[in-house]
Design an enzyme around this catalytic site. Structure first.
Site, PDB file in Angstrom:
ATOM      1  CG  ASP A 124     175.044  34.346 -30.788  1.00  0.00           C
ATOM      2  OD1 ASP A 124     174.425  35.054 -29.563  1.00  0.00           O
ATOM      3  OD2 ASP A 124     175.379  33.432 -31.119  1.00  0.00           O
ATOM      4  NE  ARG A 131     172.348  28.348 -34.804  1.00  0.00           N
ATOM      5  CZ  ARG A 131     171.861  28.677 -33.703  1.00  0.00           C
ATOM      6  NH1 ARG A 131     172.777  27.928 -32.767  1.00  0.00           N
ATOM      7  NH2 ARG A 131     171.010  29.376 -33.142  1.00  0.00           N
ATOM      8  CD  GLN A 173     168.265  28.504 -26.373  1.00  0.00           C
ATOM      9  OE1 GLN A 173     167.221  29.046 -25.870  1.00  0.00           O
ATOM     10  NE2 GLN A 173     168.858  28.543 -27.573  1.00  0.00           N
ATOM     11  NE  ARG A 200     173.049  26.941 -26.759  1.00  0.00           N
ATOM     12  CZ  ARG A 200     173.780  27.597 -25.784  1.00  0.00           C
ATOM     13  NH1 ARG A 200     174.412  26.765 -25.050  1.00  0.00           N
ATOM     14  NH2 ARG A 200     173.525  28.968 -25.571  1.00  0.00           N
TER      15      ARG A 200
HETATM   16  O1  MRU Z   1     170.719  29.817 -30.367  1.00  0.00           O
HETATM   17  P1  MRU Z   1     171.960  29.627 -29.504  1.00  0.00           P
HETATM   18  O2  MRU Z   1     171.815  28.890 -28.311  1.00  0.00           O
HETATM   19  O3  MRU Z   1     173.111  29.246 -29.936  1.00  0.00           O
HETATM   20  O4  MRU Z   1     172.261  31.088 -29.017  1.00  0.00           O
HETATM   21  C1  MRU Z   1     173.276  31.431 -27.866  1.00  0.00           C
HETATM   22  C2  MRU Z   1     173.153  32.677 -27.473  1.00  0.00           C
HETATM   23  O5  MRU Z   1     172.558  33.479 -27.847  1.00  0.00           O
HETATM   24  C3  MRU Z   1     174.053  33.058 -26.323  1.00  0.00           C
HETATM   25  O6  MRU Z   1     173.702  34.241 -25.674  1.00  0.00           O
HETATM   26  C4  MRU Z   1     175.492  33.587 -27.229  1.00  0.00           C
HETATM   27  O7  MRU Z   1     175.861  32.658 -28.105  1.00  0.00           O
HETATM   28  C5  MRU Z   1     176.665  33.899 -26.245  1.00  0.00           C
HETATM   29  S1  MRU Z   1     177.278  32.263 -25.647  1.00  0.00           S
HETATM   30  C6  MRU Z   1     178.720  32.534 -24.855  1.00  0.00           C
END
Ligand code: MRU
Length: 334
Positions: free
Chosen positions: A227, A89, A187, A55
């Site tokens: 993202d 996703r 996370q 992720r």
């Molecule tokens: O749902 P996730 O864990 O994939 O979300 C990740 C995030 O929101 C991060 O902050 C984002 O991807 C930036 S990663 C460099």
């Protein structure tokens, strides 16, 4: 990234290619165990993206690039593979950017393994540049806040939000990081704190709801990842980012977003047009598989929120630190 294992300190990436397989650290198992898993079927990589074995936007992009590589090596229909991978996703732009990039190169006859490895290496290079630009913002003694995980795990290696911190630490500066836990998938607590621990960077995990409390007490700088960043500078990031940006504005704290160009989506005009992933309510109502919410109470679980460009001090990219108003001009140089 440096990973302390029973056999000593190892240098590892979040995702890589070896022996015909896409390899990745299973991020669902951290920080309790470092489990490496490998896939030789592109459909299994799609599932690994979907179930968050891998992720973080740039790591998802690299996994998608390797999935396209596996599809090409197996002689799959590349239009179908591309559609399957993009459906894993909905929010992170890197998934679409990497899949389209690989589709073009494979159509042009490039070797799929070389193309995917080049893509992953390019992400690492971009993150290294983000670290160089962003580290200039970090002064000795600063208190920095981040959210979710925008570290090496999320970006193949090095990180986006964590890259400036790694670089500033390498340059000898001392600072303190508040890592907000990032309910519901944690996370921040399980991945960012783990990375900061591996690196020996001073930090503490805080509940998401304590962010404004610490800002009021004194936070000097906030850096998050993203993202998807739209043409007007709005950006989607992990749920809870918007709360931090609003509070930062109130307290006058600089709020930076670190992301490579692969996260920018100029085909989407504003943040309101970004598709926000809605995840299972069980991620909210259960802890470690045990229901803690009252039976009969439903839960809502948007995985991301959208922060308006007006709350962003600057975007830290491989091309430098950009004012939200200037992103299109500078990125057009790419
Ligand atoms: O749902 P996730 O864990 O994939 O979300 C990740 C995030 O929101 C991060 O902050 C984002 O991807 C930036 S990663 C460099």
């Amino acid at each position: 990234m440096k990973v302390r294992t029973e056999d000593g300190i190892k240098d590892m990436s979040a995702v890589w290619f070896d022996g015909g397989k896409v390899m990745m650290i299973d991020q669902r198992e951290l920080p309790h165990s470092i489990r490496i898993t490998g896939f030789d079927d592109y459909g299994d990589v799609v599932e690994a993206i979907r179930n968050m074995t891998v992720r973080g936007a740039p790591s998802i992009g690299a996994a998608a690039a390797y999935a396209m590589c596996l599809a090409a090596l197996s002689g799959a229909d590349m239009d179908k593979a591309s559609a399957d991978i993009k459906a894993a996703r909905p929010t992170a732009n890197d998934l679409f950017f990497a899949t389209d990039h690989m589709h073009r190169l494979i159509k042009d006859g490039q070797d799929p393994v070389t193309a995917a490895e080049d893509y992953a290496n390019m992400i690492i290079w971009k993150c290294t540049r983000i670290g160089e630009h962003g580290s200039k913002l970090i002064k000795d003694g600063m208190r920095i806040m981040t959210h979710c995980n925008a570290g090496a795990l999320a970006t193949v290696d090095v990180g986006t939000a964590l890259a400036p911190m790694r670089k500033a630490r390498d340059e000898g500066r001392r600072f303190f990081v508040y890592a907000s836990e990032t309910r519901p998938r944690l996370q921040g607590m399980q991945l960012t704190a783990w990375e900061l621990n591996q690196e020996g960077i001073d930090h503490a995990i805080i509940p998401d709801g304590a962010s404004a409390y610490y800002m009021e007490k004194g936070v000097d700088l906030i850096i998050t990842g993203a993202d998807r960043i739209t043409a007007n500078g709005d950006f989607a990031n992990k749920i809870g980012t918007l709360d931090k940006a609003i509070a930062a504005k109130y307290f006058g704290i600089p709020f930076y977003v670190a992301a490579p160009i692969s996260t920018f989506d100029f085909d989407t005009g504003t943040g309101g047009d970004i598709v926000i992933e809605q995840r299972s309510e069980r991620e909210v109502t259960e802890i470690a598989g045990v229901r803690i919410a009252p039976e009969g109470s439903p839960a809502l679980n948007p995985a991301f929120d959208v922060t308006p460009a007006g709350l962003v001090t600057g975007f830290i990219t491989e091309n430098g630190i950009l004012d939200p108003k200037d992103i299109r001009m500078v990125l057009d140089d790419e």
